[in-house]
Design an enzyme around this catalytic site. Structure first.
Site, PDB file in Angstrom:
ATOM      1  N   GLU A  80      -6.909  -7.628  14.038  1.00 31.87           N
ATOM      2  CA  GLU A  80      -7.554  -7.888  12.743  1.00 31.87           C
ATOM      3  C   GLU A  80      -7.276  -9.315  12.275  1.00 31.87           C
ATOM      4  OE1 GLU A  80      -7.014  -3.281  11.104  1.00 31.87           O
ATOM      5  OE2 GLU A  80      -5.707  -4.855  10.327  1.00 31.87           O
TER       6      GLU A  80
ATOM      7  N   ARG B   7       0.862  -1.192   0.000  1.00 25.08           N
ATOM      8  CA  ARG B   7       0.000   0.000   0.000  1.00 25.08           C
ATOM      9  C   ARG B   7       0.897   1.240   0.000  1.00 25.08           C
ATOM     10  NH1 ARG B   7      -3.422  -0.108   5.190  1.00 25.08           N
ATOM     11  NH2 ARG B   7      -4.272  -1.916   4.111  1.00 25.08           N
TER      12      ARG B   7
ATOM     13  N   ASP C  57      -3.736  -8.275   3.568  1.00 25.82           N
ATOM     14  CA  ASP C  57      -5.091  -8.414   4.122  1.00 25.82           C
ATOM     15  C   ASP C  57      -5.805  -9.444   3.262  1.00 25.82           C
ATOM     16  OD1 ASP C  57      -4.502  -6.289   5.808  1.00 25.82           O
ATOM     17  OD2 ASP C  57      -5.480  -4.810   4.520  1.00 25.82           O
TER      18      ASP C  57
ATOM     19  N   HIS D 177      -5.374  -9.430   8.748  1.00 27.21           N
ATOM     20  CA  HIS D 177      -4.095  -8.753   8.482  1.00 27.21           C
ATOM     21  C   HIS D 177      -2.921  -9.601   8.979  1.00 27.21           C
ATOM     22  CE1 HIS D 177      -1.308  -5.150   8.361  1.00 27.21           C
ATOM     23  NE2 HIS D 177      -0.656  -6.000   9.131  1.00 27.21           N
TER      24      HIS D 177
HETATM   25 ZN    ZN Z   1      -3.738  -4.711   6.799  1.00 25.49          ZN
END
Ligand code: ZN
Length: 228
Positions: free
Chosen positions: A204, A110, A146, A207
């Site tokens: 999460e 990202r 993710d 993740h």
């Molecule tokens: Zn993530």
């Protein structure tokens, strides 16, 4: 599953992303560049996942309106990781194939500027779900992914205890609510990922950080500039 306490939709209105970002920059001061990092790093070597294994399915929500921003933050629905992490992910996908499942990837590398957008629009109590751009994200280093599972027979996404990017306790990988079937699938994903060099994030279930993430720099180039 029905999502009753899901992500706050901060930007349901139709303002373009750059206006939203500019607004928060004016309010809070704006670091427009990634933090400076000193030390020795490995050469960035980002690999497109589906080129290594076309059986990895993509659902790049950040290239759609269906994400925490409510607007696309990517212009291309693609996913990349540093080469060793990408190879490890292929191993996971091959192992799952024997059980009738495949990996469904929401995001990999990202650009730093996108991490900054997420940080700026997220409320203080939900900051644990986003990375501080002053420290950078492991996604920015091309070493976080993710993802969830899909059923190879039907092509459908497997139901987990909560939804991707949901900001609630259903996102915790050790959340005890939900059904037995949801736990089984969530834990299958985690055990296969952790057996291949990834570690789940405490807040999460979707993740995972690759073990060698410290070796790579924070990067801020768009997908279109990644050399293949
Ligand atoms: Zn993530």
């Amino acid at each position: 599953m029905k999502n009753t306490t899901c992500i706050p939709r901060y930007a349901k209105h139709d303002y373009p992303i750059f206006i939203i970002t500019a607004f928060f920059c004016i309010l809070g001061g704006c670091a427009t560049k990634p933090p400076h990092e000193s030390g020795t790093f490995k050469q960035t070597d980002l690999i497109e996942l589906i080129k290594l294994d076309p059986g990895i399915k993509l659902d790049i929500r950040y290239a759609t309106n269906n994400n925490l921003v409510g607007k696309p933050v990517y212009t291309e629905a693609r996913a990349f990781l540093q080469r060793p992490a990408a190879q490890a992910l292929v191993n996971v996908n091959q192992e799952l194939k024997t059980l009738g499942y495949g990996l469904l990837v929401f995001d990999g590398y990202r650009p730093w500027s996108v991490t900054k957008i997420f940080w700026d629009i997220t409320s203080k109590e939900n900051k644990k779900f986003v990375a501080d751009p002053q420290k950078g994200s492991k996604h920015n280093r091309g070493c976080a992914v993710d993802l969830s599972l899909y059923d190879l027979a039907t092509g459908k996404e497997i139901e987990m205890t909560g939804q991707y990017d949901e900001m609630s306790d259903r996102s915790y990988p050790y959340y005890t609510g939900g059904t037995e079937a949801q736990h089984k699938m969530r834990d299958l994903l985690r055990t296969r990922m952790e057996a291949n060099g990834f570690k789940v994030y405490d807040y999460e279930w979707w993740h995972f950080d690759y073990q060698d993430w410290q070796s790579y720099r924070i990067t801020n180039i768009p997908f279109s500039k990644i050399k293949q």
